[in-house]
Design a protein around this motif. Structure first.
Motif, PDB file in Angstrom:
ATOM      1  N   UNK A  45       0.812  -1.210   0.000  1.00 60.36           N
ATOM      2  CA  UNK A  45       0.000   0.000   0.000  1.00 60.36           C
ATOM      3  C   UNK A  45       0.846   1.261   0.000  1.00 60.36           C
ATOM      4  N   UNK A  46       1.950   1.235   0.732  1.00 63.50           N
ATOM      5  CA  UNK A  46       2.814   2.423   0.794  1.00 63.50           C
ATOM      6  C   UNK A  46       3.440   2.717  -0.569  1.00 63.50           C
ATOM      7  N   UNK A  47       3.824   1.667  -1.299  1.00 69.72           N
ATOM      8  CA  UNK A  47       4.372   1.862  -2.645  1.00 69.72           C
ATOM      9  C   UNK A  47       3.306   2.429  -3.570  1.00 69.72           C
ATOM     10  N   UNK A  48       2.092   1.907  -3.480  1.00 64.95           N
ATOM     11  CA  UNK A  48       0.993   2.406  -4.313  1.00 64.95           C
ATOM     12  C   UNK A  48       0.745   3.893  -4.054  1.00 64.95           C
ATOM     13  N   UNK A  49       0.807   4.292  -2.783  1.00 59.45           N
ATOM     14  CA  UNK A  49       0.586   5.696  -2.444  1.00 59.45           C
ATOM     15  C   UNK A  49       1.698   6.587  -3.003  1.00 59.45           C
ATOM     16  N   UNK A  50       2.928   6.095  -2.956  1.00 63.41           N
ATOM     17  CA  UNK A  50       4.047   6.871  -3.501  1.00 63.41           C
ATOM     18  C   UNK A  50       3.895   7.063  -5.008  1.00 63.41           C
ATOM     19  N   UNK A  95      -7.735   9.106  -7.122  1.00 65.60           N
ATOM     20  CA  UNK A  95      -8.120   8.366  -8.321  1.00 65.60           C
ATOM     21  C   UNK A  95      -6.955   7.525  -8.848  1.00 65.60           C
ATOM     22  N   UNK A  96      -5.748   8.038  -8.779  1.00 63.02           N
ATOM     23  CA  UNK A  96      -4.581   7.234  -9.151  1.00 63.02           C
ATOM     24  C   UNK A  96      -4.487   5.988  -8.271  1.00 63.02           C
ATOM     25  N   UNK A  97      -4.674   6.197  -6.985  1.00 64.78           N
ATOM     26  CA  UNK A  97      -4.589   5.087  -6.039  1.00 64.78           C
ATOM     27  C   UNK A  97      -5.684   4.055  -6.307  1.00 64.78           C
ATOM     28  N   UNK A  98      -6.884   4.544  -6.628  1.00 64.69           N
ATOM     29  CA  UNK A  98      -7.986   3.631  -6.944  1.00 64.69           C
ATOM     30  C   UNK A  98      -7.663   2.810  -8.191  1.00 64.69           C
ATOM     31  N   UNK A  99      -7.025   3.436  -9.174  1.00 60.88           N
ATOM     32  CA  UNK A  99      -6.649   2.722 -10.385  1.00 60.88           C
ATOM     33  C   UNK A  99      -5.597   1.657 -10.124  1.00 60.88           C
ATOM     34  N   UNK A 100      -4.588   2.005  -9.326  1.00 61.50           N
ATOM     35  CA  UNK A 100      -3.536   1.038  -8.991  1.00 61.50           C
ATOM     36  C   UNK A 100      -4.121  -0.123  -8.194  1.00 61.50           C
ATOM     37  N   UNK A 101      -5.028   0.188  -7.273  1.00 56.37           N
ATOM     38  CA  UNK A 101      -5.688  -0.856  -6.488  1.00 56.37           C
ATOM     39  C   UNK A 101      -6.492  -1.786  -7.395  1.00 56.37           C
ATOM     40  N   UNK A 258       5.298   7.055 -17.217  1.00 54.32           N
ATOM     41  CA  UNK A 258       5.723   7.772 -16.010  1.00 54.32           C
ATOM     42  C   UNK A 258       5.363   6.991 -14.762  1.00 54.32           C
ATOM     43  N   UNK A 259       4.189   6.313 -14.778  1.00 57.93           N
ATOM     44  CA  UNK A 259       3.803   5.499 -13.631  1.00 57.93           C
ATOM     45  C   UNK A 259       4.783   4.336 -13.450  1.00 57.93           C
ATOM     46  N   UNK A 260       5.185   3.702 -14.551  1.00 56.07           N
ATOM     47  CA  UNK A 260       6.166   2.612 -14.480  1.00 56.07           C
ATOM     48  C   UNK A 260       7.517   3.135 -13.991  1.00 56.07           C
ATOM     49  N   UNK A 266      10.973   3.837  -7.042  1.00 55.22           N
ATOM     50  CA  UNK A 266      10.682   3.546  -5.640  1.00 55.22           C
ATOM     51  C   UNK A 266      11.095   2.121  -5.247  1.00 55.22           C
ATOM     52  N   UNK A 267      11.169   1.222  -6.227  1.00 54.46           N
ATOM     53  CA  UNK A 267      11.590  -0.155  -5.946  1.00 54.46           C
ATOM     54  C   UNK A 267      13.111  -0.304  -5.989  1.00 54.46           C
ATOM     55  N   UNK A 268      13.780   0.664  -6.599  1.00 54.64           N
ATOM     56  CA  UNK A 268      15.221   0.541  -6.831  1.00 54.64           C
ATOM     57  C   UNK A 268      16.014   0.388  -5.536  1.00 54.64           C
ATOM     58  N   UNK A 269      15.746   1.231  -4.544  1.00 49.31           N
ATOM     59  CA  UNK A 269      16.523   1.186  -3.305  1.00 49.31           C
ATOM     60  C   UNK A 269      16.366  -0.140  -2.565  1.00 49.31           C
ATOM     61  N   UNK A 270      15.133  -0.655  -2.346  1.00 44.05           N
ATOM     62  CA  UNK A 270      15.010  -1.961  -1.673  1.00 44.05           C
ATOM     63  C   UNK A 270      15.732  -3.074  -2.423  1.00 44.05           C
TER      64      UNK A 270
END
Length: 304
Positions: A45-50, A95-101, A258-260, A266-270
């Motif tokens: 969820x935190x990644x989706x919000x970012x 709305x972005x978050x709803x779409x990702x969900x 841009x979303x990708x 955001x996934x790069x650091x982990x």
């Protein structure tokens, strides 16, 4: 080295098999690591919000929707500058978050959904204080124009924030479900990282058993498996960055690209931290093994 120590030393077959198991283990762990990243991307969820609140993505959506609203304003005769405040930042994020969900739920269930859970009423409520038609004097005509414009602006905002869904997605999934157990396949796919991880642990256990007479020597093979995983993951990461998937997608949809890109950043650091941890464990295992080997060599030399 004494005869007793020589008897305890693993044979050539055991060592060769251990190297083979180490290679297979590293491949399994690399695949499991990739699967874990995918699961994190789906369920975090935190990644989706970012991603949903990425400033560049919001700017692109605002600019695209603003342009479409201006085109609509020319058609219906309202002042676009009055209606552009409807592109509220927090509303776009929701709305972005709803779409990702929606995407995450579709992937995990294998069932096409009707659409994201959004409240279109908030757009109409905001427009009620912004939308005016000064050139239309007839009340009925103005009411018709108002309803059409509200529907048009709502549709524009929907396409701006939910640009990666279309009827083909739903039809494709529905058709696939007629011929295959899509849900079962997706369930297996989502469980694959755990399955691969368990298999890797089993193979690591076999390596330890093969070198049971010298537990510390097993560190060489286990460490090599971890190091191989880290190196393979690093190569895969470098290849993905080099391929520039967002750049390829941008030819079809810059907002999806841009979303990708935001997701990848955001996934790069982990991922880098995971690779670093594997390489550190590899070095640690080899360091312990090397010290043990040197000590054993010194003891053998002293006895000789």
């Amino acid at each position: 080295m004494s005869k007793a120590e020589t008897k305890k030393a693993p044979g050539t077959f055991a060592r060769g098999l251990s190297w083979a198991l180490a290679m297979v283990t590293s491949l399994l762990l690399t695949a499991a690591l990739a699967g874990c990243v995918l699961l994190y991307a789906i369920h975090s969820g935190s990644l989706h919000e970012k991603i949903a609140s990425d400033e560049t993505l919001l700017r692109m959506e605002t600019e695209w929707a603003g342009g479409k609203i201006r085109e609509l304003a020319e058609e219906y005769g309202f002042d676009p500058s009055r209606t552009l405040p409807v592109l509220d930042r927090e509303m776009l994020i929701r709305r972005n978050l709803a779409g990702i969900t929606w995407v995450a739920e579709t992937v995990t269930t294998g069932k096409p959904k009707l659409g994201p859970r959004v409240d279109d009423g908030e757009i109409e409520e905001m427009l009620s204080g912004l939308l005016r038609f000064p050139n239309i004097k007839d009340a009925d005509e103005a009411a018709q124009a108002y309803g059409d414009a509200v529907a048009g602006i709502t549709g524009i905002i929907g396409r701006a924030t939910f640009f990666f869904r279309n009827d083909l997605t739903d039809l494709g999934l529905a058709k696939a479900r007629e011929y295959a157990d899509v849900h079962g396949f997706l369930n297996l796919l989502l469980k694959l990282p755990v399955i691969l991880g368990v298999l890797a642990v089993v193979l690591a256990g076999l390596m330890v058993l093969l070198i049971a007479s010298r537990p510390k020597e097993a560190l060489k093979y286990v460490g090599s498996a971890l190091g191989g995983t880290g190196l393979q993951a690093a190569v895969c990461l470098a290849l993905l960055r080099w391929l520039d998937l967002p750049g390829i997608v941008a030819e079809g949809n810059v907002r999806l690209a841009e979303m990708l890109r935001a997701a990848g950043n955001h996934l790069l650091l982990p991922v880098i931290l995971g690779i670093a941890a594997l390489l550190i464990l590899w070095i640690l295992c080899l360091t312990i093994y090397t010290r043990r080997a040197r000590r054993a060599a010194k003891e053998a030399t002293a006895k000789a």
